[in-house]
Design a protein around this motif. Structure first.
Motif, PDB file in Angstrom:
ATOM      1  N   PRO A 201       0.600  -1.240  -0.210  1.00 16.68           N
ATOM      2  CA  PRO A 201      -0.455  -0.173  -0.006  1.00 16.68           C
ATOM      3  C   PRO A 201       0.756   1.553   0.208  1.00 16.68           C
ATOM      4  CG  PRO A 201       0.160  -0.829   2.353  1.00 16.68           C
ATOM      5  CD  PRO A 201       0.812  -2.017   1.649  1.00 16.68           C
ATOM      6  N   ARG A 202       0.790   2.382  -0.907  1.00 18.31           N
ATOM      7  CA  ARG A 202       1.167   3.620  -0.530  1.00 18.31           C
ATOM      8  C   ARG A 202       0.015   4.408  -0.101  1.00 18.31           C
ATOM      9  NH1 ARG A 202       1.232   7.355  -5.086  1.00 18.31           N
ATOM     10  NH2 ARG A 202       2.864   8.887  -4.287  1.00 18.31           N
ATOM     11  N   ILE A 203       0.134   5.424   0.194  1.00 12.52           N
ATOM     12  CA  ILE A 203      -0.531   6.568   0.717  1.00 12.52           C
ATOM     13  C   ILE A 203       0.562   8.079   0.657  1.00 12.52           C
ATOM     14  CG2 ILE A 203      -1.916   8.239   3.112  1.00 12.52           C
ATOM     15  CD1 ILE A 203      -1.784   5.108   4.362  1.00 12.52           C
ATOM     16  N   LEU A 256      -4.720   6.405  -2.405  1.00 13.78           N
ATOM     17  CA  LEU A 256      -4.198   4.918  -1.699  1.00 13.78           C
ATOM     18  C   LEU A 256      -4.342   4.395  -2.656  1.00 13.78           C
ATOM     19  CD1 LEU A 256      -3.919   2.922   0.575  1.00 13.78           C
ATOM     20  CD2 LEU A 256      -6.217   2.383   0.424  1.00 13.78           C
ATOM     21  N   ASN A 257      -2.779   4.123  -3.211  1.00 16.00           N
ATOM     22  CA  ASN A 257      -2.346   2.568  -4.424  1.00 16.00           C
ATOM     23  C   ASN A 257      -1.857   1.307  -3.691  1.00 16.00           C
ATOM     24  OD1 ASN A 257      -1.193   5.841  -5.149  1.00 16.00           O
ATOM     25  ND2 ASN A 257      -2.332   4.227  -6.413  1.00 16.00           N
ATOM     26  N   LEU A 258      -2.667   0.383  -4.033  1.00 16.39           N
ATOM     27  CA  LEU A 258      -2.665  -1.195  -3.492  1.00 16.39           C
ATOM     28  C   LEU A 258      -2.326  -1.647  -5.142  1.00 16.39           C
ATOM     29  CD1 LEU A 258      -6.223  -1.513  -1.411  1.00 16.39           C
ATOM     30  CD2 LEU A 258      -3.625  -0.761  -0.708  1.00 16.39           C
ATOM     31  N   LYS A 259      -1.736  -2.642  -4.829  1.00 18.81           N
ATOM     32  CA  LYS A 259      -0.917  -3.967  -5.536  1.00 18.81           C
ATOM     33  C   LYS A 259      -1.127  -5.544  -4.866  1.00 18.81           C
ATOM     34  CE  LYS A 259       1.967  -4.844  -9.254  1.00 18.81           C
ATOM     35  NZ  LYS A 259       3.698  -4.319  -9.596  1.00 18.81           N
ATOM     36  N   PRO A 260      -2.569  -6.068  -5.272  1.00 15.05           N
ATOM     37  CA  PRO A 260      -2.687  -7.616  -4.806  1.00 15.05           C
ATOM     38  C   PRO A 260      -2.201  -8.056  -5.644  1.00 15.05           C
ATOM     39  CG  PRO A 260      -4.992  -5.733  -5.582  1.00 15.05           C
ATOM     40  CD  PRO A 260      -3.390  -5.364  -6.053  1.00 15.05           C
ATOM     41  N   HIS A 261      -1.092  -8.158  -6.455  1.00 15.89           N
ATOM     42  CA  HIS A 261      -0.812  -8.703  -7.573  1.00 15.89           C
ATOM     43  C   HIS A 261      -0.029  -8.489  -9.233  1.00 15.89           C
ATOM     44  CE1 HIS A 261      -0.955 -11.935 -11.343  1.00 15.89           C
ATOM     45  NE2 HIS A 261      -1.135 -13.133  -9.786  1.00 15.89           N
ATOM     46  N   ASN A 262       1.025  -9.170  -9.154  1.00 12.60           N
ATOM     47  CA  ASN A 262       2.174  -8.046 -10.193  1.00 12.60           C
ATOM     48  C   ASN A 262       1.011  -8.010 -11.538  1.00 12.60           C
ATOM     49  OD1 ASN A 262       1.361 -10.528 -10.869  1.00 12.60           O
ATOM     50  ND2 ASN A 262       3.814 -11.445 -11.522  1.00 12.60           N
ATOM     51  N   ARG A 263       0.144  -8.326 -12.026  1.00 14.21           N
ATOM     52  CA  ARG A 263      -1.209  -7.573 -13.162  1.00 14.21           C
ATOM     53  C   ARG A 263      -2.319  -7.178 -12.428  1.00 14.21           C
ATOM     54  NH1 ARG A 263      -0.802 -12.818 -17.354  1.00 14.21           N
ATOM     55  NH2 ARG A 263       0.609 -12.653 -17.695  1.00 14.21           N
ATOM     56  N   LEU A 264      -2.167  -6.995 -11.265  1.00 14.68           N
ATOM     57  CA  LEU A 264      -3.849  -6.186 -10.582  1.00 14.68           C
ATOM     58  C   LEU A 264      -3.013  -5.195  -9.781  1.00 14.68           C
ATOM     59  CD1 LEU A 264      -6.796  -6.699 -10.668  1.00 14.68           C
ATOM     60  CD2 LEU A 264      -6.769  -7.847  -8.370  1.00 14.68           C
ATOM     61  N   THR A 265      -4.029  -3.672  -9.982  1.00 11.22           N
ATOM     62  CA  THR A 265      -3.363  -2.845  -9.065  1.00 11.22           C
ATOM     63  C   THR A 265      -4.386  -2.047  -8.530  1.00 11.22           C
ATOM     64  OG1 THR A 265      -3.041  -1.415 -11.370  1.00 11.22           O
ATOM     65  CG2 THR A 265      -1.320  -2.133  -9.540  1.00 11.22           C
ATOM     66  N   SER A 267      -7.185   1.632  -7.251  1.00 13.15           N
ATOM     67  CA  SER A 267      -6.231   3.225  -6.433  1.00 13.15           C
ATOM     68  C   SER A 267      -7.265   3.917  -6.133  1.00 13.15           C
ATOM     69  CB  SER A 267      -5.504   4.392  -7.360  1.00 13.15           C
ATOM     70  OG  SER A 267      -5.936   4.753  -8.723  1.00 13.15           O
ATOM     71  N   MET A 268      -7.508   4.361  -4.956  1.00 15.29           N
ATOM     72  CA  MET A 268      -8.533   5.496  -4.478  1.00 15.29           C
ATOM     73  C   MET A 268      -8.452   6.852  -4.283  1.00 15.29           C
ATOM     74  SD  MET A 268     -11.836   4.503  -1.487  1.00 15.29           S
ATOM     75  CE  MET A 268     -11.722   3.361  -2.560  1.00 15.29           C
ATOM     76  N   LEU A 302     -14.444  11.642  -5.759  1.00 13.18           N
ATOM     77  CA  LEU A 302     -13.950  10.613  -5.221  1.00 13.18           C
ATOM     78  C   LEU A 302     -13.318   9.724  -6.164  1.00 13.18           C
ATOM     79  CD1 LEU A 302     -13.110   8.568  -3.267  1.00 13.18           C
ATOM     80  CD2 LEU A 302     -15.117   7.556  -2.512  1.00 13.18           C
ATOM     81  N   ASP A 303     -12.774   9.180  -6.940  1.00 11.20           N
ATOM     82  CA  ASP A 303     -12.574   8.529  -8.099  1.00 11.20           C
ATOM     83  C   ASP A 303     -11.689   6.718  -7.839  1.00 11.20           C
ATOM     84  OD1 ASP A 303     -11.711   7.568 -10.804  1.00 11.20           O
ATOM     85  OD2 ASP A 303     -10.261   8.370 -10.427  1.00 11.20           O
ATOM     86  N   ALA A 304     -12.445   5.818  -8.093  1.00 11.50           N
ATOM     87  CA  ALA A 304     -11.872   4.836  -7.579  1.00 11.50           C
ATOM     88  C   ALA A 304     -11.772   3.403  -8.960  1.00 11.50           C
ATOM     89  CB  ALA A 304     -12.401   3.667  -6.673  1.00 11.50           C
ATOM     90  N   GLN A 305     -10.404   3.159  -9.204  1.00 10.84           N
ATOM     91  CA  GLN A 305     -10.250   2.044 -10.315  1.00 10.84           C
ATOM     92  C   GLN A 305      -9.506   1.210  -9.844  1.00 10.84           C
ATOM     93  OE1 GLN A 305      -7.627   3.993 -13.340  1.00 10.84           O
ATOM     94  NE2 GLN A 305      -7.012   5.316 -11.874  1.00 10.84           N
ATOM     95  N   ILE A 306      -9.665  -0.049 -10.675  1.00 15.67           N
ATOM     96  CA  ILE A 306      -8.852  -1.205 -11.047  1.00 15.67           C
ATOM     97  C   ILE A 306      -8.600  -1.844 -12.144  1.00 15.67           C
ATOM     98  CG2 ILE A 306      -8.790  -3.783 -10.803  1.00 15.67           C
ATOM     99  CD1 ILE A 306     -11.346  -3.420  -8.585  1.00 15.67           C
ATOM    100  N   GLN A 307      -7.221  -1.877 -12.132  1.00 16.07           N
ATOM    101  CA  GLN A 307      -6.593  -1.978 -13.854  1.00 16.07           C
ATOM    102  C   GLN A 307      -5.751  -3.263 -13.410  1.00 16.07           C
ATOM    103  OE1 GLN A 307      -3.797   0.661 -14.207  1.00 16.07           O
ATOM    104  NE2 GLN A 307      -4.865   1.918 -15.229  1.00 16.07           N
TER     105      GLN A 307
END
Length: 310
Positions: A201-203, A256-265, A267-268, A302-307
C-alpha cells in the motif's frame, strides 16, 4: 466527426556519440510527452489526442552523463475539425489542420540529483492569433517552471513538487476584443509513503493550485492556461466528465494505491475543490458568478479504479 485522421507521420533521425550523448530528431506530424505531462502531453484516456506538426530534438547523455536529458521542440498544434455549427449539423468530414497562426515551442532539461531525486527545468511558449475563419484568445504566453520528484519505492518516502509561472498577453475569451496583461501561476505537491507489506500500500497527500482571474473588470488576466496537458492521472476521468482542470482551482486530496498481484493494481483518490477566485469560471464549464457571491467551495470528488494487465 473524425472517421479518418492522420495522427502521426514523421521522419526520425538518430545519431550516437554526439557531445557525449545520443541525439534523436523527429520531424512531421507527431505527439509530444514532456516532463510530467501537465503542460504538453499525448492523451491516454480521451478519445481524441493532441498532435503537432513540427520538429522535436532530444539529447540523452551517456556514460557519466547518462542521467541528463536535453530537449527542444517547435511545432504547430493541430486544430481538430470540424468546429462550426453548420459543419457539425450536417455531419461533414473535415480533415484537421495546422497553421502558423498557432505555434508552440519548448526547451526542457532534466538530470538526477543523488540526495533529492530528479530535477527538471522548462519553458514553453504559445503564440496564437485570429484567422479569417476562427476566433481565438490571441494568447502570447511564456510558461517557465521547474519540477523536483522522487519516484515511489518500497519502504521509502516519495514526493513531487512542480511549479510554473505564466506571463504575456491574452484575451479572456475568443469573442473578447480587449487584450489583457497575463500573469498566472500553478503549483503541484505530492508526498507519499509505500509500505513493504502485503499489497504494497502507498498513501499520499496531494495538493494542486492554479490561479484564477481575481477581477474580471481590470486590465489583467490571472487565469492559468493549462496549454496542451493531460489531467487523467491527477484528476480522474476527463472524457465525458472532466470536472477538475488546472485553472482557477485549489484542491487538496489523498490517494491510496494497492497492488494485490503483479498484474492487478487498484487506487482510490479523494479531492476537495475550491475556486482560487470566486469571481472566475469553474474549470472548463463556463459556470461563473462575476460578483463572487456564490462562494468558492465547489464540492468533493471520489475516484476509484482497478486495472488488470491482461
Amino acid at each position: 466527426v473524425n472517421p479518418t485522421e492522420l495522427l502521426r507521420a514523421y521522419l526520425e533521425f538518430h545519431r550516437p556519440d554526439v557531445l557525449r550523448g545520443n541525439i534523436t530528431a523527429q520531424a512531421g506530424r507527431m505527439t509530444l510527452d514532456v516532463g510530467s505531462r501537465r503542460f504538453v502531453a499525448r492523451n491516454r484516456f480521451r478519445n481524441t489526442i493532441n498532435s503537432f506538426t513540427g520538429i522535436d530534438i532530444n539529447w540523452h547523455g551517456s556514460k557519466k552523463l547518462a542521467d541528463m536529458h536535453l530537449r527542444g521542440f517547435w511545432a504547430l498544434p493541430v486544430v481538430r475539425l470540424p468546429d462550426t455549427a453548420d459543419q457539425l449539423f450536417h455531419n461533414n468530414i473535415v480533415f484537421d489542420e495546422e497553421s502558423f497562426d498557432l505555434q508552440l515551442w519548448g526547451i526542457f532539461a532534466a538530470n538526477n540529483f543523488a540526495k533529492f531525486g530528479r530535477g527538471e527545468l522548462f519553458i514553453f511558449g504559445l503564440h496564437e492569433q485570429d484567422t479569417s475563419n476562427r476566433l481565438t484568445q490571441n494568447r502570447q504566453l511564456f510558461t517557465p517552471g521547474f519540477r523536483l520528484f522522487r519516484t515511489p519505492a518500497s519502504a521509502s518516502i516519495d514526493y513531487e513538487f512542480e511549479s510554473a509561472f505564466q506571463m504575456g498577453q491574452s484575451h479572456t475569451s475568443p469573442v473578447a476584443p480587449r487584450t489583457l496583461d497575463h500573469f498566472a501561476h500553478f503549483h503541484h505537491l505530492t508526498a507519499g509513503y509505500t509500505f513493504s507489506t502485503a499489497w504494497t500500500p502507498r498513501i499520499a497527500v496531494l495538493y494542486d493550485f492554479a490561479s484564477g482571474d481575481n477581477n474580471p473588470d481590470d486590465g489583467n488576466n490571472g487565469r492559468f492556461d493549462t496549454l496542451y496537458s493531460a489531467r487523467r492521472f491527477d484528476f480522474g476521468p476527463t472524457g465525458i466528465y472532466g470536472a477538475l482542470a488546472r485553472t482557477n482551482m485549489h484542491a487538496p486530496g489523498m490517494r491510496l494505491n494497492l497492488k494485490p498481484h503483479n498484474r492487478l493494481t487498484a487506487s482510490m483518490d479523494y479531492r476537495a475543490l475550491w475556486l482560487a477566485s470566486s469571481r472566475d469560471a469553474w474549470g472548463f464549464t463556463g459556470v461563473r458568478d462575476p460578483d463572487g457571491r456564490s462562494g468558492s467551495f465547489v464540492g468533493s470528488q471520489l475516484d476509484a479504479q482497478i486495472q488488470w494487465q491482461l
